[in-house]
Enzyme design. Structure first.
Site, short mmCIF file in Angstrom:
data_model
loop_
_atom_site.label_atom_id
_atom_site.label_comp_id
_atom_site.label_asym_id
_atom_site.label_seq_id
_atom_site.Cartn_x
_atom_site.Cartn_y
_atom_site.Cartn_z
N PHE A 135 -24.90 43.27 3.84
CA PHE A 135 -25.93 42.42 3.22
C PHE A 135 -27.24 42.36 4.01
O PHE A 135 -28.17 41.67 3.61
CB PHE A 135 -25.38 40.99 3.04
CG PHE A 135 -24.09 40.94 2.28
CD1 PHE A 135 -24.04 41.40 0.97
CD2 PHE A 135 -22.93 40.48 2.87
CE1 PHE A 135 -22.84 41.38 0.26
CE2 PHE A 135 -21.73 40.46 2.17
CZ PHE A 135 -21.68 40.92 0.86
N THR A 165 -18.37 44.28 7.53
CA THR A 165 -18.10 42.85 7.72
C THR A 165 -17.99 42.11 6.38
O THR A 165 -18.64 42.47 5.40
CB THR A 165 -19.19 42.18 8.58
OG1 THR A 165 -20.44 42.33 7.91
CG2 THR A 165 -19.27 42.79 9.96
N GLY A 190 -27.33 47.19 10.88
CA GLY A 190 -27.85 45.92 10.35
C GLY A 190 -29.13 45.57 11.10
O GLY A 190 -29.77 46.44 11.69
N ASP A 192 -31.46 42.34 13.46
CA ASP A 192 -31.39 41.66 14.75
C ASP A 192 -30.23 40.66 14.80
O ASP A 192 -29.66 40.42 15.87
CB ASP A 192 -32.71 40.92 15.02
CG ASP A 192 -33.85 41.91 15.26
OD1 ASP A 192 -33.58 42.98 15.83
OD2 ASP A 192 -34.98 41.62 14.87
N GLY A 234 -31.90 46.26 8.91
CA GLY A 234 -32.11 44.82 8.74
C GLY A 234 -33.51 44.53 8.23
O GLY A 234 -34.16 45.39 7.63
N ASP A 543 -33.88 34.80 18.30
CA ASP A 543 -33.57 36.13 17.70
C ASP A 543 -33.13 35.99 16.25
O ASP A 543 -32.17 36.63 15.80
CB ASP A 543 -32.45 36.83 18.50
CG ASP A 543 -32.92 37.29 19.87
OD1 ASP A 543 -34.08 37.02 20.22
OD2 ASP A 543 -32.11 37.90 20.60
N GLY A 544 -33.82 35.12 15.51
CA GLY A 544 -33.53 35.00 14.09
C GLY A 544 -32.47 33.97 13.74
O GLY A 544 -32.08 33.86 12.58
C1 LIG Z 1 -52.03 37.82 9.79
C2 LIG Z 1 -50.89 38.67 10.19
C3 LIG Z 1 -49.81 37.92 10.91
C4 LIG Z 1 -48.80 38.85 11.52
C5 LIG Z 1 -48.01 38.13 12.57
C6 LIG Z 1 -47.13 39.08 13.25
C7 LIG Z 1 -46.38 38.47 14.42
C8 LIG Z 1 -45.17 39.28 14.63
C9 LIG Z 1 -44.36 38.90 15.83
C10 LIG Z 1 -42.97 39.33 15.56
C11 LIG Z 1 -42.01 38.90 16.58
C12 LIG Z 1 -40.66 39.28 16.11
C13 LIG Z 1 -39.59 38.76 16.99
C14 LIG Z 1 -38.25 39.08 16.38
C15 LIG Z 1 -37.61 38.27 15.62
C16 LIG Z 1 -36.32 38.64 14.93
O1 LIG Z 1 -35.26 38.58 15.83
C17 LIG Z 1 -36.10 37.68 13.79
C18 LIG Z 1 -34.79 38.03 13.04
O2 LIG Z 1 -34.82 39.31 12.50
P1 LIG Z 1 -33.78 39.83 11.38
O3 LIG Z 1 -32.39 39.51 11.85
O4 LIG Z 1 -34.01 41.29 11.27
O5 LIG Z 1 -34.08 39.09 10.14
N1 LIG Z 1 -37.20 37.77 12.86
C19 LIG Z 1 -38.04 36.76 12.70
O6 LIG Z 1 -37.88 35.70 13.24
C20 LIG Z 1 -39.21 37.00 11.78
C21 LIG Z 1 -40.50 36.59 12.40
C22 LIG Z 1 -41.62 36.91 11.46
C23 LIG Z 1 -42.90 36.27 11.87
C24 LIG Z 1 -44.00 36.47 10.88
N1 ADP Z 2 -20.54 40.13 5.59
C1 ADP Z 2 -21.42 39.20 5.94
N2 ADP Z 2 -21.68 38.15 5.12
C2 ADP Z 2 -22.61 37.21 5.44
N3 ADP Z 2 -23.33 37.25 6.59
C3 ADP Z 2 -23.12 38.28 7.43
C4 ADP Z 2 -22.15 39.30 7.16
N4 ADP Z 2 -22.17 40.19 8.18
C5 ADP Z 2 -23.08 39.74 9.07
N5 ADP Z 2 -23.64 38.61 8.62
C6 ADP Z 2 -24.71 37.79 9.25
O1 ADP Z 2 -25.90 38.05 8.55
C7 ADP Z 2 -27.00 37.73 9.38
C8 ADP Z 2 -28.20 38.62 9.08
O2 ADP Z 2 -27.83 39.95 9.28
P1 ADP Z 2 -28.80 41.10 9.75
O3 ADP Z 2 -27.97 42.35 9.74
O4 ADP Z 2 -29.49 40.77 10.99
O5 ADP Z 2 -29.84 41.23 8.54
P2 ADP Z 2 -31.37 40.72 8.40
O6 ADP Z 2 -32.17 41.52 9.37
O7 ADP Z 2 -31.71 41.05 6.98
O8 ADP Z 2 -31.42 39.27 8.72
C9 ADP Z 2 -26.51 37.90 10.80
O9 ADP Z 2 -26.77 36.73 11.50
C10 ADP Z 2 -25.00 38.13 10.68
O10 ADP Z 2 -24.30 37.26 11.53
#
Ligand SMILES: CCCCCCCCCCCCC/C=C/[C@@H](O)[C@H](COP(=O)(O)O)NC(=O)CCCCC
Ligand code: ADP
Ligand code: CA
Length: 574
Positions: A135, A165, A190, A192, A234, A543-544
């Site tokens: 997902f 998963t 996947g 972060d 991801g 980290d999200g």
């Molecule tokens: C006017 C333009 C504005 C652009 C701003 C850009 C700033 C970007 C900084 C990004 C830092 C990212 C740090 C990482 C965060 C990720 O761990 C977290 C989770 O990611 P995922 O599991 O893949 O969904 N992502 C976020 O918290 C998203 C931050 C977005 C901020 C705009």
């Molecule tokens: N099968 C699952 N169903 C629901 N959540 C899940 C599953 N596998 C992993 N996750 C959780 O989904 C969250 C987001 O996953 P990730 O792979 O980082 O995607 P994204 O970058 O889109 O947020 C993670 O925190 C993880 O713990």
């Protein structure tokens, strides 16, 4: 064919052209020889970048095709493209089919090349444990693994055990509890969040086995041997982008196959005497916390949820009071404003190893038992900053991603044992937009009067008097019990009985059992449906993941984990 102890050489053909091929030391090279016996262009492949050597004429892309001839062999290797996205170019699979004068020569080449591979690439993985989040991101994890990654693993002779998963935290729990004998690494397909599950599993497991308490902020954690690999699938994929330089599944797979090893700093986040989470990219309060909280309501939008939520939160124009204390790192070694970049083979990171592990015994891979397991890293003079902030961010690495190719802190290092603390004070909306926009271009986001950045070893965040976090009260025990009940069934999480400000329910995410719930004096809102939280208090984005506490202590553990990566290759090296 000539073979001596250091060099193997013979004539080979590619199509109708003759080549002089030689394998010596670390390289396999072939030079075109023209009709007048003159040498023309040479192609050289480091043995460490050979992916596989196969009998016959073999293709694996777009589909596997084998023409089993007696005199041919096919070499697969890492190929660098000339054009890159960002500062590095992607890697692809190079393939050359060689025709030999006889079957005996062909067999000798195959034997010599495979022997060289074993000798010069001893750290390659043979068996991997792979977790796919079906997902994550655009929900393409399974397809990415089966079409792009698995064929390369098979070619390289790597066997994998794949777990798709079915719930959040399944990968973390698997690593914490199951028998991992025989695995040389764990891989996530996947984003972060998935990486974070593997990170928690690997660190937790290593500390359990070493008998080290993760909750003790002062303890020296045991560095982890089990490598982690990331196949990006991801939404942000910040850890992959920062450690490899590009979000490309094939490039990541090739780094895993050749057994690259990149140490990484990890930040442990504690609430009172409890470990809350580990982080490698961003621990962010204010703007980034609010964006994450808002984005969880729009998960159906996929990766676009962050752009939408970013706009909404920006328009909300909020700032928060806070008291930040930090322990500065040695400013003689490096600084967040020294305009350097942490690239492959970074000198600052290599030189940090001795400082970080003065008592490391390389023969047993453990700390010497007569040395204190407590670190001196928390000794020194703390600096205090108080004010109202648009955001407070702590990052162990540059945290670059496609949205921001140079990242939150462009000169941060992957493995120097420090993190960068960025304090953005209250400012007008245009000022804050200028700050955010500079993440996307070459202008210095720290060169603004309301922004300060410090290289640190530890950080404490607390609320000003009157806004303090309260310890769990009797009535809250029900909330905690309820949170624990739903741990085994994430679907139950969206329920108003978890009235604290942990918003895991919105994501279907869960928290570790040993994390206690804390409450904040209620005066406002957050999610609009069931959460209550004062307007003057934001949440932490770790980290999200949204943290269930506001007043936290963070400490950087230098080079705690290792990834199948090598940092960002400068494209001028390609
Ligand atoms: C006017 C333009 C504005 C652009 C701003 C850009 C700033 C970007 C900084 C990004 C830092 C990212 C740090 C990482 C965060 C990720 O761990 C977290 C989770 O990611 P995922 O599991 O893949 O969904 N992502 C976020 O918290 C998203 C931050 C977005 C901020 C705009
Ligand atoms: N099968 C699952 N169903 C629901 N959540 C899940 C599953 N596998 C992993 N996750 C959780 O989904 C969250 C987001 O996953 P990730 O792979 O980082 O995607 P994204 O970058 O889109 O947020 C993670 O925190 C993880 O713990
Ligand atoms: Ca660092």
């Amino acid at each position: 064919m000539e073979i001596d102890s250091v060099r193997v050489e013979s004539s080979l053909w590619i199509g109708n052209k003759r080549y002089r091929a030689h394998l010596s030391g670390w390289y396999f090279s072939w030079t075109e020889i023209d009709k007048r016996n003159r040498e023309k262009k040479t192609i050289s492949v480091p043995v460490s970048e050979v992916i596989g050597v196969k009998e016959g004429r073999v293709e694996i892309q777009p589909q596997k095709k084998v023409e089993d001839t007696d005199i041919d062999f096919t070499l697969f290797y890492v190929k660098r493209s000339s054009k890159g996205n960002g500062i590095r170019a992607p890697w692809s699979l190079g393939r050359t089919q060689f025709c030999c004068p006889s079957r005996a020569v062909r067999d000798q080449w195959i034997t010599q090349l495979r022997t060289a591979l074993k000798t010069h690439s001893p750290s390659r993985p043979h068996r991997l444990l792979v977790f796919i989040n079906p997902f994550g991101g655009k929900k393409r994890g399974k397809q990415i693994f089966h079409s792009l990654v698995a064929p390369l693993f098979e070619l390289a002779g790597i066997s994998s055990h794949v777990v798709v998963t079915e719930r959040a935290n399944q990968a973390r729990d698997y690593i914490l509890k199951k028998d991992l004998t025989g695995f040389d690494g764990v891989i996530c397909v996947g984003g972060d969040g998935m990486f974070s599950e593997l990170l928690h599993g690997v660190i937790g497991r290593t500390q359990q086995e070493a008998g080290v308490s993760e909750h003790d902020l002062t303890v020296m954690l045991q560095p982890c041997d089990l490598h982690i690999g990331i196949i990006p699938a991801g939404s942000t994929d910040c850890v992959c982008f920062t450690t490899i330089g590009i979000n490309d599944p094939v490039t990541s797979t090739l780094h895993i196959i050749i057994g690259d090893s990149q140490p990484l700093d990890v930040c442990s986040v504690h609430y009172q005497s409890t470990l809350v989470r580990y982080s490698v990219s961003m621990v962010g309060y204010g703007f980034y916390g609010d964006v994450l909280a808002e984005s969880e309501r729009h998960r159906w939008m996929g990766p676009l949820r962050y752009d939408y939520s970013g706009c909404m939160v920006y328009l909300g124009n909020r700032s928060y009071p806070g008291l930040v204390q930090y322990l500065p790192a040695d400013s003689h070694i490096s600084s967040p404003r020294d305009n350097t970049r942490c690239l492959s083979g970074c000198r600052v990171c290599s030189e940090s190893k001795e400082r970080l592990f003065p008592h490391f015994d390389s023969s047993s891979s453990l700390y010497s038992t007569n040395v204190s397991q407590y670190s001196s890293e928390l000794e020194g003079e703390w600096v205090t900053v108080e004010g109202r902030f648009k955001c407070v961010s702590l990052t162990c690495m540059s945290s670059s991603c496609p949205r921001s190719p140079k990242g939150l802190s462009p000169s941060a290092h992957l493995a120097d044992g420090t993190a960068d603390l960025i304090l953005v004070r209250e400012t007008n909306p245009l000022g804050f937009l200028t700050y955010l926009h500079r993440h996307t271009n070459t202008q210095d986001q720290f060169d603004l009067p309301f922004v300060e950045v410090h290289r640190v070893r530890a950080v404490r965040f607390s609320l000003p008097p009157g806004e303090e976090e309260e310890e769990e009260e009797e009535g809250d025990r029900e909330v905690q019990a309820s949170a624990e009940r739903v741990l085994d069934d994430p679907e139950k999480l969206c329920s108003s009985d978890i009235a604290g400000h942990s918003q895991q329910h919105l994501a279907g995410r869960t928290e570790r059992r040993n994390v206690t719930t804390s409450r904040v004096k209620h005066r406002g809102f957050v999610c609009g449906t069931c959460c209550t939280k004062p307007r003057s208090i934001s949440v932490w984005n770790c980290d999200g993941e949204i943290l269930p506490h506001t007043e936290i202590s963070c400490r950087i553990h230098g080079q705690l984990v290792r990834l199948f990566a090598r940092g960002i290759e400068d494209s001028t090296m390609a």
